[in-house]
Design an enzyme around this catalytic site. Structure first.
Site, short mmCIF file in Angstrom:
data_model
loop_
_atom_site.label_atom_id
_atom_site.label_comp_id
_atom_site.label_asym_id
_atom_site.label_seq_id
_atom_site.Cartn_x
_atom_site.Cartn_y
_atom_site.Cartn_z
N LYS B 38 0.82 -1.22 0.00
CA LYS B 38 0.00 0.00 0.00
C LYS B 38 0.85 1.27 0.00
CE LYS B 38 -0.91 -0.03 5.01
NZ LYS B 38 -1.96 0.01 6.03
N PHE B 117 22.65 -5.98 23.65
CA PHE B 117 21.24 -5.65 23.56
C PHE B 117 20.49 -6.31 24.71
CE2 PHE B 117 18.09 -3.90 20.50
CZ PHE B 117 18.88 -2.94 19.93
N GLN B 231 4.05 -6.07 22.90
CA GLN B 231 5.27 -5.54 23.51
C GLN B 231 5.22 -4.04 23.70
OE1 GLN B 231 9.42 -5.71 21.53
NE2 GLN B 231 9.55 -6.94 23.38
N HIS B 233 7.64 -1.00 24.57
CA HIS B 233 9.06 -0.65 24.57
C HIS B 233 9.29 0.41 25.64
CE1 HIS B 233 12.95 0.79 23.16
NE2 HIS B 233 13.02 -0.22 22.32
N LEU B 243 10.52 6.31 18.68
CA LEU B 243 11.35 5.33 19.38
C LEU B 243 12.77 5.84 19.58
CD1 LEU B 243 11.85 2.31 20.27
CD2 LEU B 243 12.52 1.89 17.92
N GLU B 246 16.91 0.83 21.75
CA GLU B 246 17.51 0.08 22.84
C GLU B 246 19.05 0.14 22.77
OE1 GLU B 246 15.36 -3.43 23.60
OE2 GLU B 246 17.09 -4.59 24.22
N ARG B 277 12.54 -6.09 27.57
CA ARG B 277 11.67 -4.92 27.45
C ARG B 277 10.45 -4.99 28.35
NH1 ARG B 277 12.10 -4.40 20.84
NH2 ARG B 277 14.18 -3.46 20.85
N HIS B 345 4.96 -1.21 20.93
CA HIS B 345 6.06 -1.26 19.96
C HIS B 345 5.91 -2.39 18.97
CE1 HIS B 345 10.03 -0.81 18.31
NE2 HIS B 345 10.45 -1.98 18.74
N TYR B 346 5.44 -3.57 19.45
CA TYR B 346 5.54 -4.76 18.61
C TYR B 346 4.47 -5.76 19.03
CZ TYR B 346 7.67 -8.87 16.42
OH TYR B 346 7.90 -9.98 15.67
N ARG B 380 9.40 -10.48 22.99
CA ARG B 380 10.48 -10.57 22.01
C ARG B 380 11.72 -9.86 22.53
NH1 ARG B 380 12.50 -7.16 18.20
NH2 ARG B 380 10.82 -5.63 18.33
#
Lengths: 139, 569, 248, 131
Positions: B38, B117, B231, B233, B243, B246, B277, B345-346, B380
C-alpha cells in the site's frame, strides 16, 4: 537481463574537464591578469611603476604590459593559459545559463555558436603568440 | 473487472515481504512474483528499526546461547523448534544481507560490528550505526530491483483474500492511483504486512501499521495466535511516541528516576539497562506510580541519560538518536538526558504459521511481524525481529515457491470472480456511497484510547472486559461511518476506513485472548494473577473469527531442550 | 484562555472535480511542538476528510511526506509550525512532479531512474555466504556511507531547477545512489554503471546549483556525488583517448 | 503499472524567471551570468592583441588605456572575484579535507583559497614582469 546501450558522452566529458580546468584558471589567474592590464598599467601602479632613484617623489613607468606577451616565453604562456581557459569557461557556462532561462529548445544552436566563438578565439590567440615567437618578438 | 495473474502474490513490501520475494525467485528463477504494497516498499515500517539485528557471528558466541536467551526472553512461550531453526539461519541471513550491500558498521578487522542488547547474554547484535532498519530495507528493496520476475504493485491496497474451497487463489486490491478494484490471482499468497501498532494511541509504529494482513488471514479463517502478547518498549519520546533505540542502553545509557537513581537495581539487578523490554517497561511504570517519575505535559516520564557516553560515541554509534533528540526535543543527548516513557512497539502475536510460514490454509503463508511462528512467545528480545523477518521471510518465500510449482494457476472464474464482485460492492456501493453517519476518525481515536487505557501494561478482568465491550460497540458504529471523500483517485480516507475495519477485527482478539489468560507471562501482566502458571497456561491462545466475538482456542507450546524455569535476570 | 491558531493554506487538486488547483485555508489549534504534518492530520481528522497527502513514520526516515512548505521542499514531519512567521503556512505539492491529488505527486520517474542505475552490488563472482562477510574497513565504509543514507524523499528533485527544466536528467538522488555503489569497496560494477551515469543526461546536465544538498533532510550531499562522478567521467574519457586499448 | 491516465496531468513547469523564486537560486543565476564578463574580457583582450598584430604595439597599449576598456575591465574584475569566491567555496563543498574527526567547512576552504590566490597572483606578476 536485457541488453542496454548507453551513449557515453565522451566528448562532453573531455569538454567538461577543460571547462572545469578553465574555472580554476579563471579563479586563480584571471584576477591578476585584469589587475595588470586594466589597473596597474593604465594608472601606473606596481608592478609597472618603479621609483626613480633620481627623483624619489615621482613615479616613472619602467615597464609596460607588452612585457606580458613579449617579456619571456613563460609570460606568453601565462597569457595563453589565462585567456584561453577563461574564454572556454566563460562561454561554456554562459551558454548553459541561457538554456536555463527558457532557451533549452535552442541548446544545439547555442552550443554551436559557443564552441565556434571559443574555437576562433583560441586559434586567433595562439596564432598571434606563435607568430611573435617565430619572428623573435617573444624571446 | 481487471485481473492479473502471478505465481506468488506477496502482500507487503517490508523486510519479510521483500526477502520472501527474493527467496522465491532465487529458488526458481522463472517464478513470477508480485509484491503488492500500500506504500512504495521503501516506506515500509521496517525503515524505522534502529538498534540492530541479532545473529551468532563470533567465536565467543554459540547457537544454544542465542536460543536460550530468546526462549528465556519469551518467558518460555516460544516454540523451541522454531527458535532453533531461527538461530541457525540467522548468521546466513546476516551475511547474505551484507553481501547484498548493507552498510554495516565495522570493527577494525573489517568484520561487522556487534553490540550489546537487552536480554542477550553476549554482544551479538549486528548494526549499521542506529539505522539498521533503514539500511536493511533499502538494501533489500534495491537488491529486489535486480530480478525482472519480481513485479511490484506500489500503492495498491489489498482489501480481501480470495478463497476457493479453503484454498487461497489471490487477493482483491484497490489501485490507489485510479481507485479501481482489481483482482490479483496467485497460486500462493504470502502475508507480510507487519504489525498493528496503530490500534494503540501511544505507539512507535508508523501510520501504515494497521494490521491489514492479520485481519485478511483472520477473516479467511486462519487463527491469530498469542494476540494478548503486546510488547511495550521502555523508551519512547513522551509526546510523539518516536522510538529511542535500545542500542542507546546497549551502548551504556542509564535509566534514571526523579531522584537521579538507576532504579532498575530494584527490578533487574543482574542486567540493569540490558534487561528485557517487558520487565523494563513495568519497572518504569512502577517508578512513575510510586511518584518517582518526572511530570511533563504529555504524562509522567523517566530519563534516559546518555551524557556520560561522550559526544564521539553518540555521533559514531547513535547518530539517529542525536538527530531525533535535537529535532523533536531540541536537546543534545550528549549534554541533557532524554525523557522517555513506555509505549506499544511490537506484536508478538499474529497470523498462526509453522516455521515455514505455512498458515494451515492451502496456499496461504505469512512472515514477519504479521505472523506468529512463534519464536517470540510472550516477549520478544530486541534485535531479534529484523533477523526474524529475514529468516522466516526467506523460509516462507521458498515454501510458497515450492507449493506454487506444484499447483496450476487459478482462473478468474467463480467463485473467485463472485467474491471479487461482492468486495467491489462492499467498498464502492456501500462504504463509499454512505451519506450520513459519523466520521471514521472519531471511531479510530476512541479505539486507540480504549486500547491504551484498558489493554496496556497492567491488565485485569474488568479492564479487559470493558475493552471487549467497547471494541465490539465501535465495530457496530463503524457500519454507520462515512467517508467524506467520494473520489476514486487516491482516496486515502477510504483506505483509512478499510484499515480501521481491519484494525477493529484485530483489536478485538487482543482483550478476548488476554482475559482468558489467568496468569502473568512476559508482556502480559494481570494484576490479579501476578505469577506465571505453567500448569494451566503453557499454551498458545488461538483466536478464530466467528459471526460474533472471536472464539479462543489453545495449542501446545513446543518444548525441545529447555524446560521452563523461573525467569530472573 | 483563548486557543492560539495557525493558518494552513493547502493546495487542493482533485482531478475528478477540479480543472485547476486552488488554495484552501484551514484554521488549526496551535501548539509550540506541532509539526506541519500534525496540522495536516488535524485537518483530515477534524475538518476535512478529503485532504490527501502521504505520510507514515512521522520521524523523518520513511521519506513519504515531502511537500513545498512556504516554497521550500521539506518533510512535513520535520517542519515545526513555530519556524514560520505569522503562523500562516503554505503547503504545496513538491515542484517538478506531476500531481496525482492535492499534495500527492507521481514519483514513477524516479523509480525508473533508480532501476536504471542498478542499485545493487555487482560482483564478477559472488562469494558464498558460508564464507562469511566481505571485509570492509571503517575508512572504506566512510567513502560511501553518507550516500547510502538517501531516504528517497524526492526533496532534492523538487529543489533542482535542472530537473524542473529537463526531466530526463538523472538527478541528485539517483546519482548519489549510483555513486554509493561506485564507492562501495564490495562492488565491482564500475564498467557497467559508469556508462549509465556518464550519458549526456546522466551527470552532465548538472550545473552545480547546489540546492539538492541544501534541502536534503539526511545530510546527503548529492552535489558532491555528481561532481565526483563527473570527475571520474572526464578522467576516464581522457584515459581512453591516451590509452585507447583498454587502459581503464 | 498505472498507465491509464484518465485525467489531464497537472504539473507546474518552470518559467524563464524561476530563479527569482528564492535567494539561493538568484545567487546561482548571478554566478552564472558573471561568466559572461569572464568571456568578454578574454575576447576583448584578444581583440587588443589583434590591434598590435595588425598595427603597432602602441595601438595595443592605447587600447588598454581606453576608458571604456578600463571601465569594462573593472566590472569584469569584480565579477571575476565573485566567480573566484564562489568557485573556492564550491571547491570546499565538493572536496572537503578531513582533519582528524572533522571535515573542513566550505568557508574555511574559501579563506584558504583566497590566501592562495594572493600568493599565486604575486608569483604570476613576478614570473611575467618582475623577473
Amino acid at each position: 537481463m536485457k541488453m542496454e546501450t548507453h551513449k557515453v558522452a565522451k566528448l562532453h566529458a573531455i569538454l567538461w574537464g577543460i571547462f572545469s580546468l578553465g574555472g580554476m584558471i579563471a579563479a586563480f589567474l584571471l584576477p591578476v591578469m585584469i589587475y595588470m592590464t586594466a589597473i596597474a598599467y593604465p594608472f601606473g601602479l606596481w608592478p609597472f611603476s618603479r621609483e626613480n632613484p633620481a627623483c624619489p617623489s615621482c613615479l616613472t613607468l619602467v615597464r609596460d604590459p607588452s612585457l606580458l606577451v613579449t617579456g619571456h616565453l613563460l609570460g606568453a604562456l601565462f597569457v595563453f593559459v589565462t585567456i584561453a581557459g577563461s574564454l572556454f569557461h566563460g562561454i561554456f557556462r554562459f551558454q548553459s545559463a541561457l538554456t536555463e532561462v527558457g532557451l533549452l529548445k535552442y541548446r544545439r544552436a547555442l552550443e554551436a555558436v559557443g564552441y565556434f566563438i571559443i574555437f576562433v578565439g583560441i586559434i586567433v590567440l595562439a596564432y598571434y603568440l606563435i607568430a611573435w615567437y617565430l619572428n623573435g618578438t617573444i624571446t | 473487472m481487471e485481473h492479473h495473474n502471478h505465481d506468488i502474490v506477496i502482500v507487503g513490501g517490508g523486510a519479510a515481504g521483500l526477502r520472501a520475494a527474493i527467496a522465491a525467485v532465487e529458488l526458481q528463477p522463472k517464478m513470477d512474483v508480485a509484491v503488492v504494497s500500500k506504500v512504495y516498499p521503501m516506506r515500509s515500517h521496517t525503515v524505522s528499526a534502529e538498534g540492530g539485528m541479532a545473529a551468532v557471528t563470533r567465536e565467543y558466541d554459540n547457537f544454544d546461547s542465542h536460543a536460550y536467551d530468546t526462549i528465556k526472553g519469551s518467558d518460555f512461550l516460544a516454540d523451541q523448534d522454531s527458535v532453533e531453526f531461527f538461530v541457525k539461519e540467522a548468521p546466513r541471513e546476516s551475511y547474505q544481507l551484507e553481501h547484498w550491500g548493507c552498510p554495516f558498521s565495522r570493527d577494525p578487522d573489517g568484520r561487522i560490528s556487534s553490540r550489546a542488547f537487552g536480554g542477550m547474554s553476549v554482544k551479538r547484535t549486528l548494526f549499521a550505526t542506529d539505522k539498521i532498519g533503514f539500511h536493511l530495507l533499502h538494501t533489500l528493496f534495491q537488491t529486489s530491483l535486480k530480478y525482472e520476475n519480481i513485479h511490484r504493485y506500489d500503492e495498491w491496497f489489498v482489501t480481501s483474500l480470495l478463497v476457493d474451497k479453503d484454498r487461497v487463489e489471490g487477493v482483491t486490491a484497490i489501485e490507489m492511483r485510479t481507485g479501481e478494484l482489481v483482482t490479483i490471482l496467485g497460486k500462493a499468497v504470502i502475508i507480510a504486512t507487519g504489525g498493528c501498532g496503530r490500534i494503540f494511541q501511544f505507539t512507535t509504529n508508523g501510520w501504515i501499521k494497521t494490521g491489514d494482513g492479520m485481519a485478511l488471514a483472520y477473516r479467511a479463517g486462519v487463527p491469530l495466535k498469542d494476540m494478548e502478547m503486546v510488547q511495550y518498549h521502555p523508551t519512547l519520546l513522551p509526546n510523539t511516541g518516536i522510538l529511542i533505540t535500545e542500542a542507546a542502553r546497549g551502548e551504556g545509557g542509564h535509566l534514571l528516576n526523579k531522584d537521579g537513581e538507576r532504579f532498575l537495581k530494584r527490578y533487574v539487578p543482574g542486567k540493569m539497562e540490558l534487561g528485557p523490554r517487558d520487565i523494563l517497561s513495568r519497572a518504569e511504570m512502577s517508578e512513575i506510580n510510586a511518584g518517582r517519575g518526572f511530570d511533563g505535559p504529555y504524562g509522567s516520564y523517566v530519563n534516559l541519560d546518555l551524557t556520560h557516553l561522550g559526544e564521539i560515541t553518540i555521533e559514531d554509534k547513535l547518530p539517529f538518536v542525536k538527530e531525533l533528540a535535537e529535532k523533536y526535543l531540541g536537546i543534545d543527548p550528549a549534554h541533557e538526558p532524554i525523557p522517555v516513557r513506555p509505549g506499544q512497539h511490537y506484536m508478538m502475536g499474529g497470523v498462526h504459521t509453522d516455521m515455514h510460514g505455512f498458515t494451515g490454509m492451502p496456499g496461504l503463508y505469512a512472515a514477519g511481524e504479521a505472523a506468529c511462528v512463534t519464536m517470540n512467545g510472550a516477549n520478544r528480545l530486541g534485535s531479534n525481529s529484523l533477523t526474524e523477518c529475514l529468516v522466516f521471510g526467506a523460509a516462507a518465500g521458498r515454501a510458497a515457491a515450492q507449493s506454487a510449482m506444484k499447483e496450476i494457476s487459478p482462473s478468474f472464474g467463480n467463485p473467485v470472480q463472485g467474491e471479487a464482485m461482492m468486495e467491489e460492492k462492499r467498498i464502492f456501493d456501500q462504504l463509499l456511497k454512505h451519506e450520513q453517519g459519523e466520521r471514521i476518525s472519531g471511531i479510530r481515536t476512541e479505539m486507540q484510547n480504549e486500547m491504551e487505557k484498558d489493554v496496556g501494561i497492567y491488565r485485569d478482568e474488568n479492564s479487559l472486559k470493558e475493552a471487549c465491550r467497547i471494541v465490539g460497540a465501535l465495530k457496530t458504529r463503524l457500519k454507520n461511518g462515512i467517508v467524506e471523500d467520494k473520489d476514486h483517485v487516491y482516496n486515502t480516507e477510504l483506505v483509512s476506513a478499510l484499515e480501521l475495519d481491519f484494525m477493529l477485527d484485530v483489536a478485538e482478539t487482543i482483550p478476548y485472548s488476554a482475559v482468558l489468560r489467568h496468569e502473568s507471562r512476559g508482556a502480559h501482566f494481570r494484576t490479579e494473577y501476578t505469577k506465571r502458571d505453567d500448569a494451566h497456561f503453557l499454551k498458545h491462545s488461538m483466536a478464530y473469527k466467528t459471526a460474533g466475538p472471536p472464539r479462543i482456542d489453545y495449542s501446545p507450546v513446543m518444548i525441545t531442550r529447555w524446560k521452563p524455569e523461573e525467569r530472573v535476570y | 484562555m483563548s486557543q492560539e491558531i495557525a493558518t494552513i493554506r493547502v493546495t487542493r487538486y482533485r482531478p475528478e472535480k477540479d480543472s485547476q488547483p486552488f488554495f484552501q485555508e484551514y484554521k488549526v489549534p496551535y501548539r509550540h511542538d506541532m509539526v506541519v504534518l500534525d496540522a495536516l492530520n488535524y485537518i483530515k481528522a477534524e475538518l476535512d476528510g478529503s485532504l490527501t497527502y502521504r505520510w507514515s513514520c512521522r520521524m523523518g526516515v520513511c521519506g513519504s511526506c515531502g511537500a513545498n512548505i512556504d516554497g521550500e521542499p521539506k518533510l512535513t514531519c520535520a517542519s515545526f509550525l513555530h519556524e514560520f512567521k505569522d503562523r500562516t503556512i503554505t503547503v504545496e505539492p513538491m515542484s517538478h512532479f506531476p500531481v496525482i491529488k492535492d499534495l500527492v505527486v507521481d514519483m514513477e520517474d524516479f523509480m525508473e531512474k533508480l532501476v536504471k542505475i542498478k542499485p545493487w552490488i555487482i560482483r564478477k563472482k559472488d562469494s558464498l555466504v558460508e564464507e562469511g562477510e566481505y571485509r570492509q574497513s571503517s575508512k572504506e565504509l566512510d567513502r560511501y556511507q553518507q550516500f547510502s543514507s538517501c531516504i528517497n524523499c524526492m526533496l532534492c528533485y523538487a529543489a533542482c531547477p535542472i530537473y524542473g527544466l529537463n526531466e530526463k536528467f538523472l538527478g541528485p538522488a539517483a546519482t548519489a545512489l549510483a555513486y554509493r555503489y561506485i564507492e562501495d569497496s564490495r562492488d565491482q560494477g564500475k564498467d557497467i554503471r559508469f556508462p549509465i551515469v556518464h550519458e549526456i543526461e546522466g551527470v552532465w546536465e548538472c550545473t552545480l546549483v547546489g540546492e539538492c544538498s541544501v534541502v536534503c533532510p539526511k545530510g546527503v550531499d548529492p552535489m558532491l556525488a555528481i561532481q565526483r562522478t563527473k570527475i571520474l567521467g572526464a578522467t576516464n574519457a581522457i584515459k581512453s583517448i591516451l590509452m585507447p586499448r583498454g587502459g581503464r | 503499472m498505472a498507465e491509464n491516465k484518465h485525467y489531464p496531468e497537472l504539473r507546474k513547469r518552470l518559467t524563464p524567471g524561476w530563479w527569482t523564486a528564492n535567494r539561493h537560486y538568484a545567487m546561482y543565476m548571478v554566478r552564472e551570468w558573471t561568466s559572461l564578463f569572464v568571456a568578454l574580457y578574454s575576447l576583448i583582450f584578444i581583440y587588443g592583441l589583434s590591434l598590435w598584430a595588425t598595427g603597432s604595439r602602441a595601438d595595443f597599449l592605447n587600447f588598454l588605456k581606453n576608458p571604456a576598456v578600463i571601465g569594462f575591465s573593472l566590472v569584469a574584475l569584480v565579477f571575476t572575484m565573485y566567480h573566484a569566491a564562489t568557485w573556492f567555496y564550491l571547491l570546499g563543498a565538493v572536496a572537503p579535507v578531513k582533519i582528524g574527526r572533522s571535515k573542513t567547512k566550505p568557508w574555511q576552504a574559501l579563506i584558504l583559497n583566497l590566501i592562495l590566490l594572493v600568493i599565486v597572483s604575486y608569483l604570476a606578476i613576478w614570473l611575467v614582469v618582475l623577473r
